[in-house]
Design an enzyme around this catalytic site. Structure first.
Site, PDB file in Angstrom:
ATOM      1  N   ARG A 185      -2.545   5.596   7.293  1.00 16.35           N
ATOM      2  CA  ARG A 185      -2.568   3.934   7.905  1.00 16.35           C
ATOM      3  C   ARG A 185      -2.349   4.242   8.955  1.00 16.35           C
ATOM      4  O   ARG A 185      -1.334   4.870   9.661  1.00 16.35           O
ATOM      5  CB  ARG A 185      -2.125   2.989   7.359  1.00 16.35           C
ATOM      6  CG  ARG A 185      -1.689   1.838   7.605  1.00 16.35           C
ATOM      7  CD  ARG A 185      -1.333   0.784   7.065  1.00 16.35           C
ATOM      8  NE  ARG A 185      -2.013   0.348   5.530  1.00 16.35           N
ATOM      9  CZ  ARG A 185      -2.389  -0.962   5.239  1.00 16.35           C
ATOM     10  NH1 ARG A 185      -1.459  -2.039   5.634  1.00 16.35           N
ATOM     11  NH2 ARG A 185      -2.748  -1.254   4.133  1.00 16.35           N
ATOM     12  N   THR A 238       0.839  -1.527  -0.041  1.00 10.75           N
ATOM     13  CA  THR A 238       0.141   0.055   0.502  1.00 10.75           C
ATOM     14  C   THR A 238       1.234   1.357   0.317  1.00 10.75           C
ATOM     15  O   THR A 238       0.380   2.372  -1.168  1.00 10.75           O
ATOM     16  CB  THR A 238      -0.906  -0.165   1.133  1.00 10.75           C
ATOM     17  OG1 THR A 238      -1.652  -1.215   1.173  1.00 10.75           O
ATOM     18  CG2 THR A 238      -1.817   1.183   1.436  1.00 10.75           C
TER      19      THR A 238
HETATM   20  C1  NCD Z   1      -4.104  -5.080   4.255  1.00 12.93           C
HETATM   21  C2  NCD Z   1      -3.883  -5.083   5.530  1.00 12.93           C
HETATM   22  O1  NCD Z   1      -3.153  -4.399   4.978  1.00 12.93           O
HETATM   23  O2  NCD Z   1      -5.013  -4.119   5.600  1.00 12.93           O
HETATM   24  N1  NCD Z   1      -2.917  -5.838   3.195  1.00 12.93           N
HETATM   25  C3  NCD Z   1      -2.978  -5.064   2.485  1.00 12.93           C
HETATM   26  O3  NCD Z   1      -3.148  -3.577   2.465  1.00 12.93           O
HETATM   27  N2  NCD Z   1      -2.106  -5.690   1.313  1.00 12.93           N
HETATM   28  C4  NCD Z   1      -4.189  -6.845   4.415  1.00 12.93           C
HETATM   29  C5  NCD Z   1      -3.326  -7.843   5.476  1.00 12.93           C
HETATM   30  O4  NCD Z   1      -2.161  -6.633   5.572  1.00 12.93           O
HETATM   31  O5  NCD Z   1      -3.813  -8.937   5.571  1.00 12.93           O
END
Ligand code: NCD
Length: 301
Positions: free
Chosen positions: A91, A42
């Site tokens: 995040r 991400t």
């Molecule tokens: C997800 C997340 O961080 O929510 N991963 C991501 O964004 N690629 C899913 C996860 O962490 O399992």
């Protein structure tokens, strides 16, 4: 809204194939990637998306910021706000944190995953991946399997897939299904299953495997890893019977994968049927579309 973002992402996916991957859309704009939780896909894809659109992107992580010295989220956001940035991609381990942050800043906030709540751009890139492979999702059957209690990917996918007309079955052991899921499933129109093999017999078009999120678990949600895999893992044996029944089944996983726990190498690396790396590639295009919409409006207008 969902369809127009998916369409716009198609334009941006073409940029990804250019030799020189620079367009002017966000020239002169500044984007802060503020990540209080670990991330590979991400964060990198948001950074690439911003850079390809000529924005100045700056990564700030909790470990390297004053948050590790005890600064409150409000103070961190207000500090960044004072630097007049255009957008904060955020995040955070607390559900709802981006919503709060939006009240403390004039810049745009884009949610890159908040606790167990939402991960909107992940659901969009999943939808993009599925529609690229399958065409319209109207009436397509998607099985979402795994640790649903802790999954923001699941929650965001539910909204997006419903809006696109997909038929959804969620599959997990009772301990990994959010409480109240039965009434929720009635009001939102999706099926709940505790039996993966039974669901796979229904020949879903897509199997979306989700990670067992050990970092969000405080107690024992299943007896042993082995038992989880036996009941709910997409094992080699299960995968063989899936392919026998429906050779064009598509498998998705948002990553990071726990190989051998929720997914075996066979499905994860299946060249034809695994869309795991397609999801990563779509992630950049979707994030370009999302940043454009947020910062400059539809198609740069
Ligand atoms: C997800 C997340 O961080 O929510 N991963 C991501 O964004 N690629 C899913 C996860 O962490 O399992």
């Amino acid at each position: 809204m969902i369809n127009s973002l998916l369409n716009r992402a198609k334009d941006f996916h073409d940029v990804q194939r250019n030799k020189v991957k620079k367009i002017d859309t966000l020239r002169g704009k500044t984007i802060i990637n503020l990540f209080f939780e670990d991330s590979t896909r991400t964060r990198t894809s948001f950074e690439i998306a911003g850079k390809w659109m000529s924005a100045d992107t700056i990564n700030v992580t909790a470990k390297g910021s004053s948050a590790s010295k005890g600064e409150s989220l409000r103070d961190t956001i207000r500090t960044i706000n004072a630097m007049a940035v255009d957008a904060i991609v955020m995040r955070h381990p607390a559900s709802g944190a981006p919503h709060l942050a939006a009240q403390w800043t004039d810049s745009h906030i884009l949610n890159a995953g908040d606790g167990m709540c939402e991960h909107p751009t992940q659901a969009l890139l999943d939808a993009y991946t599925m529609t690229t492979r399958l065409g319209s999702l109207d009436g397509k059957h998607v099985a979402i399997v795994g640790d649903l209690t802790h999954s923001r990917v699941f929650r965001s996918n539910l909204h997006t897939l419903k809006a696109l007309g997909a038929q959804i079955t969620v599959v997990a052991p009772p301990t990994l299904l959010p409480s109240g899921v039965d009434s929720w499933s009635k009001s939102h129109g999706f099926a709940v299953s505790y039996d993966l093999d039974e669901t796979l017999e229904e020949r879903p078009d897509v199997i979306m495997m989700l990670r067992v999120q050990k970092e969000r678990m405080s107690g024992g949600y299943f007896p042993t890893a082995r038992e989880y895999t036996v009941g709910y893992g997409l094992t080699e044996a299960r995968w063989r019977s899936v392919i026998d029944r429906k050779p064009d089944t598509l498998v998705l996983h948002p990553g990071p994968m726990n190989r051998g726990l929720e997914i075996a190498a066979g499905p994860a690396d299946d060249i034809e049927r695994s869309a795991v790396l397609d999801q990563v590639s779509a992630g950049v295009a979707i994030r370009m579309a999302a940043l454009e919409r947020l910062i400059v409006g539809e198609k740069g207008n």
